[in-house]
Structures are given as C-alpha cells and as structure tokens.
Scaffold this motif. Structure first.
Motif, PDB file in Angstrom:
ATOM      1  N   LEU A 134      15.522  -5.893 -37.471  1.00 45.48           N
ATOM      2  CA  LEU A 134      16.619  -5.387 -36.659  1.00 45.48           C
ATOM      3  C   LEU A 134      16.042  -4.588 -35.495  1.00 45.48           C
ATOM      4  O   LEU A 134      15.166  -3.737 -35.692  1.00 45.48           O
ATOM      5  CB  LEU A 134      17.531  -4.485 -37.484  1.00 45.48           C
ATOM      6  N   VAL A 135      16.548  -4.863 -34.295  1.00 46.80           N
ATOM      7  CA  VAL A 135      15.997  -4.251 -33.083  1.00 46.80           C
ATOM      8  C   VAL A 135      17.090  -3.519 -32.312  1.00 46.80           C
ATOM      9  O   VAL A 135      18.179  -4.058 -32.083  1.00 46.80           O
ATOM     10  CB  VAL A 135      15.360  -5.319 -32.162  1.00 46.80           C
ATOM     11  N   TYR A 136      16.792  -2.287 -31.931  1.00 48.46           N
ATOM     12  CA  TYR A 136      17.659  -1.556 -31.004  1.00 48.46           C
ATOM     13  C   TYR A 136      16.959  -1.506 -29.661  1.00 48.46           C
ATOM     14  O   TYR A 136      15.860  -0.965 -29.536  1.00 48.46           O
ATOM     15  CB  TYR A 136      17.937  -0.136 -31.503  1.00 48.46           C
ATOM     16  N   PHE A 137      17.587  -2.091 -28.651  1.00 48.01           N
ATOM     17  CA  PHE A 137      17.060  -2.061 -27.282  1.00 48.01           C
ATOM     18  C   PHE A 137      17.896  -1.095 -26.467  1.00 48.01           C
ATOM     19  O   PHE A 137      19.127  -1.152 -26.483  1.00 48.01           O
ATOM     20  CB  PHE A 137      17.112  -3.449 -26.646  1.00 48.01           C
ATOM     21  N   GLU A 138      17.224  -0.216 -25.726  1.00 45.52           N
ATOM     22  CA  GLU A 138      17.931   0.759 -24.889  1.00 45.52           C
ATOM     23  C   GLU A 138      17.510   0.610 -23.439  1.00 45.52           C
ATOM     24  O   GLU A 138      16.320   0.563 -23.131  1.00 45.52           O
ATOM     25  CB  GLU A 138      17.639   2.178 -25.383  1.00 45.52           C
ATOM     26  N   TRP A 139      18.515   0.554 -22.561  1.00 42.68           N
ATOM     27  CA  TRP A 139      18.259   0.468 -21.134  1.00 42.68           C
ATOM     28  C   TRP A 139      17.787   1.814 -20.605  1.00 42.68           C
ATOM     29  O   TRP A 139      16.971   2.475 -21.196  1.00 42.68           O
ATOM     30  CB  TRP A 139      19.538   0.034 -20.404  1.00 42.68           C
ATOM     31  N   LEU A 142      20.921   6.933 -22.504  1.00 49.06           N
ATOM     32  CA  LEU A 142      21.129   7.065 -23.942  1.00 49.06           C
ATOM     33  C   LEU A 142      22.141   6.067 -24.491  1.00 49.06           C
ATOM     34  O   LEU A 142      23.266   5.952 -23.979  1.00 49.06           O
ATOM     35  CB  LEU A 142      21.615   8.482 -24.272  1.00 49.06           C
ATOM     36  N   TRP A 143      21.731   5.351 -25.499  1.00 46.52           N
ATOM     37  CA  TRP A 143      22.576   4.467 -26.300  1.00 46.52           C
ATOM     38  C   TRP A 143      23.182   3.300 -25.519  1.00 46.52           C
ATOM     39  O   TRP A 143      24.082   2.617 -26.017  1.00 46.52           O
ATOM     40  CB  TRP A 143      23.684   5.268 -27.005  1.00 46.52           C
ATOM     41  N   PHE A 144      22.710   3.051 -24.324  1.00 48.41           N
ATOM     42  CA  PHE A 144      23.174   1.921 -23.508  1.00 48.41           C
ATOM     43  C   PHE A 144      22.291   0.731 -23.840  1.00 48.41           C
ATOM     44  O   PHE A 144      21.075   0.788 -23.667  1.00 48.41           O
ATOM     45  CB  PHE A 144      23.096   2.274 -22.029  1.00 48.41           C
ATOM     46  N   ARG A 190      12.560   0.716 -25.677  1.00 47.61           N
ATOM     47  CA  ARG A 190      13.227   1.411 -24.562  1.00 47.61           C
ATOM     48  C   ARG A 190      12.655   0.928 -23.238  1.00 47.61           C
ATOM     49  O   ARG A 190      11.439   0.900 -23.043  1.00 47.61           O
ATOM     50  CB  ARG A 190      13.028   2.919 -24.697  1.00 47.61           C
ATOM     51  N   MET A 191      13.535   0.519 -22.336  1.00 49.60           N
ATOM     52  CA  MET A 191      13.104   0.125 -21.005  1.00 49.60           C
ATOM     53  C   MET A 191      12.805   1.368 -20.174  1.00 49.60           C
ATOM     54  O   MET A 191      13.571   2.331 -20.176  1.00 49.60           O
ATOM     55  CB  MET A 191      14.187  -0.696 -20.315  1.00 49.60           C
ATOM     56  N   SER A 192      11.697   1.333 -19.456  1.00 50.91           N
ATOM     57  CA  SER A 192      11.316   2.422 -18.561  1.00 50.91           C
ATOM     58  C   SER A 192      11.492   1.978 -17.115  1.00 50.91           C
ATOM     59  O   SER A 192      11.080   0.874 -16.741  1.00 50.91           O
ATOM     60  CB  SER A 192       9.854   2.814 -18.818  1.00 50.91           C
ATOM     61  N   THR A 193      12.117   2.823 -16.297  1.00 51.30           N
ATOM     62  CA  THR A 193      12.273   2.531 -14.875  1.00 51.30           C
ATOM     63  C   THR A 193      11.477   3.544 -14.060  1.00 51.30           C
ATOM     64  O   THR A 193      10.912   4.497 -14.610  1.00 51.30           O
ATOM     65  CB  THR A 193      13.750   2.604 -14.451  1.00 51.30           C
ATOM     66  N   TYR A 194      11.453   3.347 -12.758  1.00 51.56           N
ATOM     67  CA  TYR A 194      10.713   4.266 -11.893  1.00 51.56           C
ATOM     68  C   TYR A 194      11.275   5.690 -11.991  1.00 51.56           C
ATOM     69  O   TYR A 194      10.571   6.664 -11.720  1.00 51.56           O
ATOM     70  CB  TYR A 194      10.736   3.775 -10.440  1.00 51.56           C
ATOM     71  N   LEU A 195      12.525   5.807 -12.399  1.00 48.79           N
ATOM     72  CA  LEU A 195      13.122   7.136 -12.554  1.00 48.79           C
ATOM     73  C   LEU A 195      12.491   7.913 -13.703  1.00 48.79           C
ATOM     74  O   LEU A 195      12.518   9.146 -13.721  1.00 48.79           O
ATOM     75  CB  LEU A 195      14.626   7.013 -12.799  1.00 48.79           C
ATOM     76  N   ASP A 196      11.904   7.191 -14.660  1.00 45.94           N
ATOM     77  CA  ASP A 196      11.247   7.826 -15.808  1.00 45.94           C
ATOM     78  C   ASP A 196       9.803   8.213 -15.489  1.00 45.94           C
ATOM     79  O   ASP A 196       9.169   8.923 -16.264  1.00 45.94           O
ATOM     80  CB  ASP A 196      11.253   6.879 -17.015  1.00 45.94           C
ATOM     81  N   VAL A 227       8.333   2.430 -32.357  1.00 51.43           N
ATOM     82  CA  VAL A 227       9.149   2.740 -31.181  1.00 51.43           C
ATOM     83  C   VAL A 227       8.293   2.451 -29.954  1.00 51.43           C
ATOM     84  O   VAL A 227       7.177   2.979 -29.831  1.00 51.43           O
ATOM     85  CB  VAL A 227       9.597   4.212 -31.184  1.00 51.43           C
ATOM     86  N   TYR A 228       8.779   1.612 -29.066  1.00 50.08           N
ATOM     87  CA  TYR A 228       7.973   1.150 -27.942  1.00 50.08           C
ATOM     88  C   TYR A 228       8.696   1.355 -26.610  1.00 50.08           C
ATOM     89  O   TYR A 228       9.926   1.263 -26.546  1.00 50.08           O
ATOM     90  CB  TYR A 228       7.651  -0.342 -28.105  1.00 50.08           C
ATOM     91  N   VAL A 229       7.906   1.612 -25.579  1.00 54.56           N
ATOM     92  CA  VAL A 229       8.432   1.749 -24.224  1.00 54.56           C
ATOM     93  C   VAL A 229       7.818   0.649 -23.372  1.00 54.56           C
ATOM     94  O   VAL A 229       6.611   0.391 -23.462  1.00 54.56           O
ATOM     95  CB  VAL A 229       8.089   3.135 -23.635  1.00 54.56           C
ATOM     96  N   ILE A 230       8.640   0.006 -22.560  1.00 52.61           N
ATOM     97  CA  ILE A 230       8.157  -1.098 -21.723  1.00 52.61           C
ATOM     98  C   ILE A 230       8.772  -0.982 -20.331  1.00 52.61           C
ATOM     99  O   ILE A 230       9.963  -0.706 -20.183  1.00 52.61           O
ATOM    100  CB  ILE A 230       8.492  -2.468 -22.366  1.00 52.61           C
ATOM    101  N   LYS A 231       7.967  -1.177 -19.319  1.00 48.66           N
ATOM    102  CA  LYS A 231       8.452  -1.083 -17.944  1.00 48.66           C
ATOM    103  C   LYS A 231       9.386  -2.242 -17.606  1.00 48.66           C
ATOM    104  O   LYS A 231       9.204  -3.376 -18.070  1.00 48.66           O
ATOM    105  CB  LYS A 231       7.272  -1.070 -16.969  1.00 48.66           C
ATOM    106  N   SER A 232      10.346  -1.967 -16.739  1.00 47.63           N
ATOM    107  CA  SER A 232      11.352  -2.962 -16.383  1.00 47.63           C
ATOM    108  C   SER A 232      10.748  -4.196 -15.717  1.00 47.63           C
ATOM    109  O   SER A 232      11.306  -5.290 -15.826  1.00 47.63           O
ATOM    110  CB  SER A 232      12.410  -2.342 -15.473  1.00 47.63           C
ATOM    111  N   VAL A 233       9.617  -4.059 -15.037  1.00 54.47           N
ATOM    112  CA  VAL A 233       9.010  -5.210 -14.365  1.00 54.47           C
ATOM    113  C   VAL A 233       8.650  -6.309 -15.359  1.00 54.47           C
ATOM    114  O   VAL A 233       8.667  -7.498 -15.024  1.00 54.47           O
ATOM    115  CB  VAL A 233       7.771  -4.785 -13.540  1.00 54.47           C
ATOM    116  N   LEU A 234       8.355  -5.931 -16.605  1.00 57.30           N
ATOM    117  CA  LEU A 234       8.023  -6.926 -17.623  1.00 57.30           C
ATOM    118  C   LEU A 234       9.263  -7.516 -18.281  1.00 57.30           C
ATOM    119  O   LEU A 234       9.154  -8.392 -19.151  1.00 57.30           O
ATOM    120  CB  LEU A 234       7.119  -6.318 -18.703  1.00 57.30           C
ATOM    121  N   LEU A 235      10.428  -7.044 -17.876  1.00 60.60           N
ATOM    122  CA  LEU A 235      11.676  -7.568 -18.418  1.00 60.60           C
ATOM    123  C   LEU A 235      12.443  -8.368 -17.370  1.00 60.60           C
ATOM    124  O   LEU A 235      13.475  -8.969 -17.680  1.00 60.60           O
ATOM    125  CB  LEU A 235      12.551  -6.417 -18.923  1.00 60.60           C
ATOM    126  N   VAL A 236      11.935  -8.360 -16.133  1.00 63.35           N
ATOM    127  CA  VAL A 236      12.615  -9.067 -15.045  1.00 63.35           C
ATOM    128  C   VAL A 236      11.624 -10.007 -14.346  1.00 63.35           C
ATOM    129  O   VAL A 236      11.548 -11.186 -14.669  1.00 63.35           O
ATOM    130  CB  VAL A 236      13.240  -8.078 -14.040  1.00 63.35           C
TER     131      VAL A 236
END
Length: 283
Positions: A134-139, A142-144, A190-196, A227-236
C-alpha cells in the motif's frame, strides 16, 4: 517540455523559455536556451512579450487558461497544450516530433524509455494483490494525493503498488490525516518541488518532517523507514526514471540489479550530452 524539444534536436528553434525552468533542467540544457527571454509560466504568461517574439508555436501545459490561449491564437500563434505525464507522454512526444520533423529522434528516445517501462511491467506482472504494498503518495502540500486517472497513481500501479486513494472520486484527492493513518501505508512517497529546496539538506528536512508527523507514527512506512522524497522532475519530464525509483522502493528484491541513479546518469549523457549533477531522491 523544453527538455523534450532539445532531445528532438530543435533547441535552436526555441525563442523563449518558461520562468519555471528548474535548476535541474538548467544544469543539462545549453547556454543558448538559458539565455533566452523569460516569458512567465503557463498560469501567468507574459502574453505581450510572447506576441512580440512572433513564435510559430507556443508549447503549454493544460494549466494555460482558455482566455490566454484565445489571446495567443487571436494573435496568429498556434498553441499546443499537452502533458508529458501519464498515458499522454508518448503521444505528446510523437505529435511534437511530427511538428518539428524529428520522428527518428523521437523513436530513439521513446524506445529507450519503453525498454525500462516494459522491464518493470514484466517483473511485476505476476504479483498478486497481497504482494503489492500500500502506497501513500503526497504532492506539494499536506495530505494532497493522487487518485484514479492521475499520472502519479499510474506510476504507483505500474511499479506494482496499490494506491491508498485508489477509490477516490477525483484524480487529485485531498485526503485527511485520519484516512491516511487508517490506511496504514507500507510506503510513503512525497514529491519535492523547488519550493521545498533543491539540495540534499532540503530533501532530508522534508523527509524528517513526514517522519515526525504524529498522525503517521504508527504506520508501517514510518516504523520501517520506508518514506521517500523524490523531485518533481522525475515525475514529469523524466518519469521513466521516477518509475524505476518507485519499482525499486516498492519491490527491492525484484529490482536488485536495477540502479535508477546510474540509468538516470546514462539517460542524461545520451540525450543531453551532459553530466548528471544534483540530488533527486532521498534516501
């Protein structure tokens, strides 16, 4: 989208760039592109400057408003709205290649990516539902999360996982802390953006903030450290690399021989003639 234009060999045809170009994209794109005029973002484009530059085509995401699209088209500028995420990715690339007369380059690029897409698909094909975590993905807040039809939901499913929001009524559900805690995910991504922030310390801080949430303290993911963090560039733009990371995190035994970081470096060298720098995931 500008990365794909460069891959297709049409970087010299670009007359302007988006303000939202990430530092990771800047690291691999030629100086000639980086020095082009900044025309804002899809959501807040500088229409006056775009019209002044007289492009034949504007490439935009689906976040471009109908009003702004009409203004560009009324000025005689064609607009291509599409996305590189999810099931639209390769159709988008093929359509762009037709416009740019770069079908051969597109085929080479798509064949490279689909080799790894099919590798993952074949390895997880025989898994039963009980063997899928089971995977929880967060944009970006919080909780999105992501639900049916969402591109990040597709990554979870393609990597052999079960999205805790698989029954959501929207592709971008706003979940609650209680829902996530009750679902008890085995994996949190959790997706990481430049804002993070874009350096290692920023990704570490983001992950630590997730581990410290009291609502998640009893979940398998927090207890096991998955628990993992990944940059958005690897998701787009480079979502095949994101898929490999997902597969490795969800099924480490099935993908022991796969090194996503090494494949990412090869990908950048082959298609951008550049050396991969920076940090993209943590841990």
């Amino acid at each position: 989208m500008i990365e794909i234009v460069h891959v297709l060999g049409a970087g010299d045809k670009v007359v302007a760039r988006s303000a939202s170009l990430s530092s990771d994209a800047e690291a691999i794109l030629p100086k000639s592109i980086l020095e082009l005029p900044d025309v804002g973002t899809d959501m807040e484009p500088n229409l006056e400057l775009i019209v002044e530059l007289k492009p034949d085509l504007v490439l935009a995401s689906q976040r471009l408003t109908d009003e702004n699209r009409k203004k560009l088209e009324d000025a005689g500028i064609a607009v291509m709205e599409d996305t590189l995420t999810g099931s639209r990715r390769y159709e988008c690339i093929r359509n762009l290649a037709l416009i740019l007369q770069a079908e051969q380059k597109a085929t080479e690029f798509i064949n490279y990516e689909t080799y790894y897409v099919n590798l993952v698909k074949n390895r997880v094909a025989a898994l039963s539902r009980s063997e899928k975590p089971l995977v929880y993905f967060e944009w970006y807040k919080l909780w999105f999360s992501t639900g049916p039809g969402g591109s990040y939901d597709k990554l979870i499913v393609d990597a052999g996982g079960i999205n805790i929001a698989e029954n959501a009524s929207t592709s971008s559900p706003q979940l609650s802390a209680e829902f996530v805690a009750e679902a008890n995910p085995a994996i949190v991504i959790r997706m990481s953006t430049y804002l993070d922030g874009e350096d290692l310390a920023s990704l570490q801080t983001l992950r630590n903030s997730i581990l410290a949430r009291p609502e998640l303290s009893e979940t398998k993911a927090v207890k096991n450290g998955t628990v993992y963090v990944i940059k958005s560039v690897l998701l787009v733009d480079r979502d095949v690399i994101g898929l490999l990371y997902f597969a490795k995190w969800l099924h480490p035994n099935l993908f022991q021989d796969i090194d996503p970081a090494a494949i990412h470096a090869e990908y950048i060298q082959r298609f951008f003639n550049a050396e991969l720098t920076g940090v993209f995931t943590y841990p």
